[in-house]
Design a protein around this motif. Structure first.
Motif, PDB file in Angstrom:
ATOM      1  N   ASP A 115       0.840  -1.292   0.150  1.00 44.29           N
ATOM      2  CA  ASP A 115      -0.017   0.088   0.173  1.00 44.29           C
ATOM      3  C   ASP A 115       0.753   1.402   0.116  1.00 44.29           C
ATOM      4  N   LEU A 116       2.029   1.002   0.445  1.00 45.26           N
ATOM      5  CA  LEU A 116       3.090   2.190   0.504  1.00 45.26           C
ATOM      6  C   LEU A 116       4.446   1.719   0.275  1.00 45.26           C
ATOM      7  N   SER A 117       5.080   2.393  -0.500  1.00 46.38           N
ATOM      8  CA  SER A 117       6.452   2.211  -0.806  1.00 46.38           C
ATOM      9  C   SER A 117       7.463   3.129  -0.297  1.00 46.38           C
ATOM     10  N   VAL A 118       8.512   3.109   0.668  1.00 47.02           N
ATOM     11  CA  VAL A 118       9.275   3.897   1.302  1.00 47.02           C
ATOM     12  C   VAL A 118      10.753   3.636   1.202  1.00 47.02           C
ATOM     13  N   GLY A 119      11.417   4.726   1.093  1.00 47.44           N
ATOM     14  CA  GLY A 119      12.862   5.016   1.186  1.00 47.44           C
ATOM     15  C   GLY A 119      13.384   5.162   2.266  1.00 47.44           C
ATOM     16  N   THR A 120      14.467   4.696   2.882  1.00 44.22           N
ATOM     17  CA  THR A 120      15.000   5.136   3.947  1.00 44.22           C
ATOM     18  C   THR A 120      16.680   5.278   3.620  1.00 44.22           C
ATOM     19  N   SER A 121      17.531   5.965   4.514  1.00 44.01           N
ATOM     20  CA  SER A 121      18.823   6.044   4.524  1.00 44.01           C
ATOM     21  C   SER A 121      19.162   7.504   3.849  1.00 44.01           C
ATOM     22  N   LYS A 122      20.489   7.819   4.098  1.00 44.55           N
ATOM     23  CA  LYS A 122      21.097   9.223   3.562  1.00 44.55           C
ATOM     24  C   LYS A 122      20.940   9.137   1.988  1.00 44.55           C
ATOM     25  N   THR A 123      21.180   8.144   1.497  1.00 41.27           N
ATOM     26  CA  THR A 123      21.319   7.891  -0.121  1.00 41.27           C
ATOM     27  C   THR A 123      19.793   8.322  -0.654  1.00 41.27           C
ATOM     28  N   PHE A 124      18.848   7.755   0.009  1.00 37.11           N
ATOM     29  CA  PHE A 124      17.540   8.273  -0.640  1.00 37.11           C
ATOM     30  C   PHE A 124      17.149   9.771  -0.179  1.00 37.11           C
ATOM     31  N   ARG A 125      17.539   9.955   0.849  1.00 38.52           N
ATOM     32  CA  ARG A 125      17.264  11.606   1.166  1.00 38.52           C
ATOM     33  C   ARG A 125      17.814  12.560   0.273  1.00 38.52           C
ATOM     34  N   SER A 126      19.190  12.297  -0.067  1.00 38.53           N
ATOM     35  CA  SER A 126      20.092  13.113  -0.932  1.00 38.53           C
ATOM     36  C   SER A 126      19.481  13.002  -2.300  1.00 38.53           C
ATOM     37  N   LEU A 127      18.966  11.883  -2.769  1.00 39.93           N
ATOM     38  CA  LEU A 127      18.405  11.597  -4.128  1.00 39.93           C
ATOM     39  C   LEU A 127      17.198  12.362  -4.238  1.00 39.93           C
ATOM     40  N   ALA A 128      16.329  12.336  -3.022  1.00 34.72           N
ATOM     41  CA  ALA A 128      14.845  13.173  -3.203  1.00 34.72           C
ATOM     42  C   ALA A 128      15.260  14.681  -3.268  1.00 34.72           C
ATOM     43  N   ARG A 129      16.281  14.975  -2.536  1.00 32.84           N
ATOM     44  CA  ARG A 129      16.775  16.568  -2.222  1.00 32.84           C
ATOM     45  C   ARG A 129      17.116  16.890  -3.894  1.00 32.84           C
ATOM     46  N   LEU A 130      17.926  16.023  -4.284  1.00 29.39           N
ATOM     47  CA  LEU A 130      18.498  16.411  -5.707  1.00 29.39           C
ATOM     48  C   LEU A 130      17.495  16.541  -6.906  1.00 29.39           C
ATOM     49  N   THR A 131      16.004  16.012  -6.490  1.00 33.81           N
ATOM     50  CA  THR A 131      15.146  16.025  -7.479  1.00 33.81           C
ATOM     51  C   THR A 131      13.927  16.769  -6.992  1.00 33.81           C
ATOM     52  N   GLY A 132      14.358  17.736  -6.006  1.00 35.35           N
ATOM     53  CA  GLY A 132      13.327  18.921  -5.738  1.00 35.35           C
ATOM     54  C   GLY A 132      12.803  18.731  -4.339  1.00 35.35           C
ATOM     55  N   ALA A 133      12.895  17.644  -3.582  1.00 33.37           N
ATOM     56  CA  ALA A 133      12.205  17.421  -2.079  1.00 33.37           C
ATOM     57  C   ALA A 133      12.846  18.555  -1.350  1.00 33.37           C
ATOM     58  N   ALA A 134      11.839  18.942  -0.195  1.00 32.57           N
ATOM     59  CA  ALA A 134      12.340  20.048   0.758  1.00 32.57           C
ATOM     60  C   ALA A 134      13.734  19.499   1.321  1.00 32.57           C
ATOM     61  N   PRO A 135      14.523  20.652   1.803  1.00 37.20           N
ATOM     62  CA  PRO A 135      15.648  20.500   2.546  1.00 37.20           C
ATOM     63  C   PRO A 135      15.467  20.020   3.970  1.00 37.20           C
ATOM     64  N   SER A 136      16.558  19.461   4.433  1.00 34.33           N
ATOM     65  CA  SER A 136      16.410  18.886   5.785  1.00 34.33           C
ATOM     66  C   SER A 136      16.051  19.977   6.794  1.00 34.33           C
ATOM     67  N   GLY A 137      16.328  21.259   6.593  1.00 37.63           N
ATOM     68  CA  GLY A 137      15.885  22.260   7.576  1.00 37.63           C
ATOM     69  C   GLY A 137      14.729  22.433   7.571  1.00 37.63           C
ATOM     70  N   ALA A 138      13.698  21.926   6.409  1.00 39.04           N
ATOM     71  CA  ALA A 138      12.230  22.135   6.644  1.00 39.04           C
ATOM     72  C   ALA A 138      11.612  21.263   7.899  1.00 39.04           C
ATOM     73  N   GLY A 139      12.551  20.115   8.112  1.00 38.95           N
ATOM     74  CA  GLY A 139      11.791  19.352   9.176  1.00 38.95           C
ATOM     75  C   GLY A 139      11.714  18.023   8.711  1.00 38.95           C
ATOM     76  N   PRO A 140      11.466  17.255   9.874  1.00 35.42           N
ATOM     77  CA  PRO A 140      11.255  15.657   9.445  1.00 35.42           C
ATOM     78  C   PRO A 140       9.900  15.379   8.830  1.00 35.42           C
ATOM     79  N   ARG A 141       8.957  16.095   9.342  1.00 34.49           N
ATOM     80  CA  ARG A 141       7.599  16.030   8.963  1.00 34.49           C
ATOM     81  C   ARG A 141       6.964  16.482   7.622  1.00 34.49           C
TER      82      ARG A 141
END
Length: 317
Positions: free
Chosen positions: A204-230
């Protein structure tokens, strides 16, 4: 209860200090990191080198002192792929214990996968339904799926971003032909794990964890870490393909200038992106949600559950 979690990975050593209490979620108080590159400090025989062991001992000593000065009642220390795979891991662990007083618990790949899945389940809650989780480390790739807190299927594959960079992408930037060959090889490696994960039931839900996925998401336009975890973050297959075409032509030093890519990970972000792409393709995933909790939080949650008789229910949302 104030807890310290010391994570010795293939690339970095990370100390997370949290306050945890009954009926609430762990609250981060401080985070300290150092680049150790243990996997790179492994010789041709598969032993962690003397220099690598020296740096590990010194850093564990320093971080244990930080945990103590931070008021941690307990330090949970663990190691993953680089130490797990080293031929001389027992000797290195004995030395760390003798010189620092810290006992590093070496997690198996499957335990790593299961603890990460626990953290993801607690973050999203039962309403998320059946979860499929992908986690890319320096030495291994973990794949899990299930409808409970313990996954029905858990894989740990030696497809980490650092490992693949060393084995496949030594040129800087990597050759176009080499990237294409690695893509084909990854597809073949993931056929059987993907088949078993799909056979266990659709997610029902596909999830990515780890620094690698966070970096890839950021590089494709996701909010920066400073925006908070939620803040909701996601990685799409189409965005990832476009990103790979861009970063695979850049040198590691140029990639380090991109927002969301640290200098110590710029060399392996291409391999990490290729693993992410191949995993999403093998599993038919168009979009991954990025979860801020992963292995460290899973260890904390297991500790709280055990110490509190399994009565604690942690929810991030």
């Amino acid at each position: 209860m104030r807890l310290g979690v010391l994570d010795v990975g293939s690339n970095t050593i990370h100390l997370l200090v949290v306050d945890a209490h009954r009926g609430g979620h762990p609250t981060p108080m401080s985070s300290t990191k150092a680049a150790l590159r243990l996997a790179e400090n492994t010789d041709a025989k598969g032993d962690i080198t003397r220099n690598g062991a020296d740096r590990l001992v010194a850093t564990v000593q320093d971080f244990a002192g930080i945990a103590q000065s931070s008021g941690c009642g307990e330090l949970m220390a663990f190691a993953t792929s680089a130490v797990r795979d080293a031929n001389n891991s027992e000797a290195v662990l004995s030395r760390v214990r003798a010189e620092t007083g810290v006992s590093l618990e070496v997690l198996s790949g499957v335990d790593e996968a299961r603890l990460t899945f626990l953290a993801v389940r607690r973050w999203y809650g039962w309403s998320a339904g059946r979860i499929l989780n992908l986690d890319i480390g320096g030495g291994s790739l973990e794949l899990t799926c299930g409808g409970d807190e313990d996954p029905d299927v858990a894989f740990s594959l030696q497809l980490g971003a650092g490992r693949l960079t060393r084995d496949w992408l030594q040129e800087d930037p990597p050759g176009k032909r080499r990237v294409a060959v690695l893509r084909d090889w990854l597809d073949a490696e993931l056929v059987e794990p993907a088949k078993r994960l799909r056979a266990a039931g659709s997610a029902d839900l596909s999830v990515g964890t780890s620094k690698t996925f966070r970096s890839l998401a950021r590089l494709t336009g996701a909010a920066p870490s400073g925006a908070g975890p939620r803040v909701k973050r996601a990685l799409t297959a189409s965005g990832l393909r476009q990103l790979i075409a861009f970063i695979s032509r850049m040198t590691a030093s140029d990639r380090a200038e991109l927002e969301g890519v640290s200098s110590d990970r710029s060399q392996q972000i291409v391999a990490g992106a290729l693993v992410a792409e191949a995993s999403m393709r093998a599993l038919g995933i168009d979009t991954l949600e990025i979860c801020p909790w992963a292995l460290r939080e899973g260890l904390i949650l297991r500790k709280l559950d055990t110490d509190m008789g399994g009565e604690l229910v942690v929810s991030a949302r």
